[in-house]
Design a protein around this motif. Sequence first.
Motif, PDB file in Angstrom:
ATOM      1  N   UNK A 194      44.971  45.741  71.807  1.00  0.00           N
ATOM      2  CA  UNK A 194      45.444  45.399  73.149  1.00  0.00           C
ATOM      3  C   UNK A 194      44.509  44.406  73.836  1.00  0.00           C
ATOM      4  N   UNK A 195      43.224  44.489  73.533  1.00  0.00           N
ATOM      5  CA  UNK A 195      42.259  43.577  74.144  1.00  0.00           C
ATOM      6  C   UNK A 195      42.365  42.159  73.596  1.00  0.00           C
ATOM      7  N   UNK A 196      43.141  41.965  72.532  1.00  0.00           N
ATOM      8  CA  UNK A 196      43.125  40.689  71.816  1.00  0.00           C
ATOM      9  C   UNK A 196      44.418  39.897  71.969  1.00  0.00           C
ATOM     10  N   UNK A 197      45.295  40.324  72.869  1.00  0.00           N
ATOM     11  CA  UNK A 197      46.617  39.713  72.977  1.00  0.00           C
ATOM     12  C   UNK A 197      46.581  38.213  73.271  1.00  0.00           C
ATOM     13  N   UNK A 198      45.542  37.757  73.961  1.00  0.00           N
ATOM     14  CA  UNK A 198      45.488  36.343  74.352  1.00  0.00           C
ATOM     15  C   UNK A 198      44.270  35.648  73.747  1.00  0.00           C
ATOM     16  N   UNK A 199      43.720  36.203  72.679  1.00  0.00           N
ATOM     17  CA  UNK A 199      42.540  35.615  72.049  1.00  0.00           C
ATOM     18  C   UNK A 199      42.931  34.751  70.854  1.00  0.00           C
ATOM     19  N   UNK A 200      41.974  34.473  69.974  1.00  0.00           N
ATOM     20  CA  UNK A 200      42.195  33.604  68.811  1.00  0.00           C
ATOM     21  C   UNK A 200      42.436  34.491  67.582  1.00  0.00           C
ATOM     22  N   UNK A 201      43.663  34.467  67.091  1.00  0.00           N
ATOM     23  CA  UNK A 201      44.073  35.365  66.024  1.00  0.00           C
ATOM     24  C   UNK A 201      44.433  34.572  64.769  1.00  0.00           C
ATOM     25  N   UNK A 202      43.949  35.043  63.617  1.00  0.00           N
ATOM     26  CA  UNK A 202      44.266  34.394  62.348  1.00  0.00           C
ATOM     27  C   UNK A 202      45.198  35.246  61.496  1.00  0.00           C
ATOM     28  N   UNK A 203      45.815  34.600  60.522  1.00  0.00           N
ATOM     29  CA  UNK A 203      46.690  35.288  59.571  1.00  0.00           C
ATOM     30  C   UNK A 203      47.043  34.356  58.434  1.00  0.00           C
ATOM     31  N   UNK A 204      47.411  34.926  57.294  1.00  0.00           N
ATOM     32  CA  UNK A 204      47.808  34.077  56.170  1.00  0.00           C
ATOM     33  C   UNK A 204      49.169  33.460  56.458  1.00  0.00           C
ATOM     34  N   UNK A 205      49.431  32.340  55.807  1.00  0.00           N
ATOM     35  CA  UNK A 205      50.688  31.624  56.001  1.00  0.00           C
ATOM     36  C   UNK A 205      51.782  32.311  55.187  1.00  0.00           C
ATOM     37  N   UNK A 206      52.412  33.326  55.806  1.00  0.00           N
ATOM     38  CA  UNK A 206      53.451  34.103  55.134  1.00  0.00           C
ATOM     39  C   UNK A 206      54.498  34.512  56.174  1.00  0.00           C
ATOM     40  N   UNK A 207      55.768  34.669  55.767  1.00  0.00           N
ATOM     41  CA  UNK A 207      56.840  34.984  56.727  1.00  0.00           C
ATOM     42  C   UNK A 207      56.582  36.216  57.568  1.00  0.00           C
ATOM     43  N   UNK A 208      56.080  37.298  56.955  1.00  0.00           N
ATOM     44  CA  UNK A 208      55.868  38.520  57.719  1.00  0.00           C
ATOM     45  C   UNK A 208      54.786  38.326  58.776  1.00  0.00           C
ATOM     46  N   UNK A 209      53.783  37.508  58.466  1.00  0.00           N
ATOM     47  CA  UNK A 209      52.711  37.232  59.439  1.00  0.00           C
ATOM     48  C   UNK A 209      53.268  36.422  60.603  1.00  0.00           C
ATOM     49  N   UNK A 210      54.151  35.476  60.316  1.00  0.00           N
ATOM     50  CA  UNK A 210      54.783  34.699  61.387  1.00  0.00           C
ATOM     51  C   UNK A 210      55.545  35.637  62.330  1.00  0.00           C
ATOM     52  N   UNK A 211      56.244  36.625  61.754  1.00  0.00           N
ATOM     53  CA  UNK A 211      57.004  37.580  62.568  1.00  0.00           C
ATOM     54  C   UNK A 211      56.085  38.398  63.457  1.00  0.00           C
ATOM     55  N   UNK A 212      55.003  38.915  62.878  1.00  0.00           N
ATOM     56  CA  UNK A 212      54.075  39.746  63.644  1.00  0.00           C
ATOM     57  C   UNK A 212      53.421  38.941  64.763  1.00  0.00           C
ATOM     58  N   UNK A 213      53.022  37.715  64.447  1.00  0.00           N
ATOM     59  CA  UNK A 213      52.378  36.873  65.466  1.00  0.00           C
ATOM     60  C   UNK A 213      53.332  36.612  66.620  1.00  0.00           C
ATOM     61  N   UNK A 214      54.597  36.336  66.311  1.00  0.00           N
ATOM     62  CA  UNK A 214      55.567  36.035  67.350  1.00  0.00           C
ATOM     63  C   UNK A 214      55.851  37.222  68.251  1.00  0.00           C
ATOM     64  N   UNK A 215      55.852  38.427  67.686  1.00  0.00           N
ATOM     65  CA  UNK A 215      56.180  39.622  68.462  1.00  0.00           C
ATOM     66  C   UNK A 215      54.954  40.242  69.138  1.00  0.00           C
ATOM     67  N   UNK A 216      53.827  40.240  68.458  1.00  0.00           N
ATOM     68  CA  UNK A 216      52.653  40.939  68.970  1.00  0.00           C
ATOM     69  C   UNK A 216      51.661  40.030  69.701  1.00  0.00           C
ATOM     70  N   UNK A 217      51.647  38.742  69.352  1.00  0.00           N
ATOM     71  CA  UNK A 217      50.651  37.838  69.936  1.00  0.00           C
ATOM     72  C   UNK A 217      51.286  36.530  70.414  1.00  0.00           C
ATOM     73  N   UNK A 218      52.326  36.610  71.245  1.00  0.00           N
ATOM     74  CA  UNK A 218      52.992  35.371  71.697  1.00  0.00           C
ATOM     75  C   UNK A 218      52.093  34.477  72.541  1.00  0.00           C
TER      76      UNK A 218
END
Length: 285
Positions: free
Chosen positions: A57-81
């Motif tokens: 919850x503390x990281x919603x507007x910080x700098x978040x990384x993830x691998x280039x994969x469809x499921x990661x794109x989904x999570x980033x869009x929903x959890x870290x817009x």
Amino acid sequence: MNKMIEANTKSVAKGFIFLVLMIIAVVLLTGCFGNDDEEVDLEALIEANAPEFASVEEMRELRIGGVNAPIVHTIKGLEFPDADTTEFNQNVDMIAALQARQIDGFMVSKPTAFFIARSNPDLAVLDDVLWPSQAGVGVRAGNVALLTPINELIRELREDGTLDAMVAFWYNDDVRNTELPDLTLPTTGTPIRIGVAENLEPSSFLDANGELTGLDIELIHRIAIHLNRPVEFVPLLMAGYAAAVQAGQVDMVIGNWIINPELTGIDFSEPYFDTPFMMVVRRGN
């Protein structure tokens, strides 16, 4: 199986030794041996070893990384817009970016997250589950002839306990296992072309001899035996999994690939592994 039992025995022994050493360390740090001249600030030690963030919850507007994969794109869009997100092709690049403070954390599957934290004492895994997900084998849509026997084998391995033993062997908190079981692969017939990442330890990775190994590679060997077909591995980055399957460049894809029903042109096998996504952060303030 003997190797697996031997590895688990060594793991228990190492765990016992580690526990004894920890008890001795606590005794020494708390001054039970009469060392009153040098007091250790236990609170400072605990704080220095604690995760930099207490929750996702503390990281919603910080700098978040993830691998280039469809499921990661989904999570980033929903959890870290509202976050500043960065995509990476390899876990090792994400780790380096986090350690260099170029990002504040990265999301990765739970088993891999704990493996990364075990190998990098300066990193920690937050308790929050970002996304409940499962790994599966992906084939071209409509390829029932390939998908049906794969599902049959996964069910068989799950029911007789082999799948649980495989997961326990490869995703081991204490021992880094690299040796595949002695399985005799078919050498004749039409090869199965399998797209796989080579850098997803302990799912699929290269051993000291440059040979593919890991949980998913063992599963592929068992699938090949079940189908009575030889194996032809095609190295891929996770970002290229879907396109390679859809274009028919490979017959199937594995490598800790998350089941994503929204992907078109691909059918997924039954899940063989629970792999929820977690957040990895630095330790200390």
